[in-house]
Write an enzyme that holds these catalytic residues in place. Sequence first.
Site, PDB file in Angstrom:
ATOM      1  N   HIS A 153      -8.106   2.461 -15.731  1.00  0.00           N
ATOM      2  CA  HIS A 153      -7.224   3.153 -16.660  1.00  0.00           C
ATOM      3  C   HIS A 153      -7.818   3.342 -18.132  1.00  0.00           C
ATOM      4  CE1 HIS A 153      -3.529   3.626 -19.219  1.00  0.00           C
ATOM      5  NE2 HIS A 153      -3.593   4.581 -18.665  1.00  0.00           N
TER       6      HIS A 153
ATOM      7  N   HIS B 262      -6.535   9.614 -25.754  1.00  0.00           N
ATOM      8  CA  HIS B 262      -5.256   9.616 -25.008  1.00  0.00           C
ATOM      9  C   HIS B 262      -4.211  10.134 -26.216  1.00  0.00           C
ATOM     10  CE1 HIS B 262      -1.477   7.841 -24.733  1.00  0.00           C
ATOM     11  NE2 HIS B 262      -1.494   8.065 -23.393  1.00  0.00           N
TER      12      HIS B 262
HETATM   13  O1  G3P Z   1      -2.349   8.887 -15.385  1.00  0.00           O
HETATM   14  C1  G3P Z   1      -2.099   7.714 -15.452  1.00  0.00           C
HETATM   15  C2  G3P Z   1      -1.530   7.319 -16.845  1.00  0.00           C
HETATM   16  O2  G3P Z   1      -2.677   7.390 -17.756  1.00  0.00           O
HETATM   17  C3  G3P Z   1      -0.486   8.076 -17.598  1.00  0.00           C
HETATM   18  O3  G3P Z   1      -0.122   7.652 -18.523  1.00  0.00           O
HETATM   19  O4  G3P Z   1      -0.009   7.714 -21.124  1.00  0.00           O
HETATM   20  O5  G3P Z   1      -1.643   6.261 -19.909  1.00  0.00           O
HETATM   21  O6  G3P Z   1      -1.935   8.786 -19.892  1.00  0.00           O
HETATM   22  P1  G3P Z   1      -0.775   7.529 -20.239  1.00  0.00           P
HETATM   23 MG    MG Z   2      -3.736   8.754 -19.038  1.00  0.00          MG
END
Ligand code: G3P
Ligand code: MG
Length: 253
Positions: free
Chosen positions: A16, A58
């Site tokens: 992630h 992000h």
């Molecule tokens: O795509 C999974 C996750 O990344 C979604 O939430 O806010 O971490 O982008 P966020």
């Molecule tokens: Mg994400």
Amino acid sequence: MQHLLFELPKPIIFAHRGSSAYAPENTLAAFALAVKQGVPALELDVKLTSDGEVVVIHDPTTRRTCGVNGTIKKMTLSQIKKLDAGSHFDPAFTGEKIPTLQEVFDLVGKKIFINIEITNYTSIFDNLPNKVAELVKKNKLQQWVFFSSFNPIALWKIKHLLPEIPIGFLAEAGKPGRLARSRLFEWLNYQAFHPYYGDVSLDLVRYHHQKKRLVNVYTVNQAETMRSLQQMQVDGLFTDDPILAQQILHPNQ
Ligand code: G3P
Ligand code: MG
């Protein structure tokens, strides 16, 4: 030909924002580390700059990861490139930059499968899906990427530009995600559903499996949660700690 997304070993581990427990999120260092660690897939977040470049970050602003006030969609790439996106994580990463999507493709394209989250959440009709589609085509990465978003308009647009590439529909956690988890979005023709881990149930997994969709769950950093999601037969999970996920989910590899 079946898309590579459906061939990855399950549960698919997505690093992630890269291997973000070990390196600053959404940087080349975090993506290179995911490759080095042998993780099969990674997730990253893309946005448009004011001069139309696709960058990987992000938050809509640079405050948290660069320590400087700035809004990505109002900044040019050259302004963004002056910032340090590494030292907030650890001084050892001082000098890491916010990468462009092209730089990520140059470094790790065809070495790791990439989930591109289209995060134009404060400008939902912008040109980001078109720009991302262009880059994927230019780099011939159609088999190596798939797209996700909380924004169904972005997904609908990119699906029309690249119909052979699967799309993953993200649902917000809890109440704000109720609509996305309902059947009201069947028109979107999405191939993967991406719920928050706290909202996953056996019924939800079975429903999407009946529809021939994958269920990939975000963001899972606890061993216990990884185990219980595996028991519910989810197809993938996003984690900041892909090393832990590999130990728990694929202990013999
Ligand atoms: O795509 C999974 C996750 O990344 C979604 O939430 O806010 O971490 O982008 P966020
Ligand atoms: Mg994400």
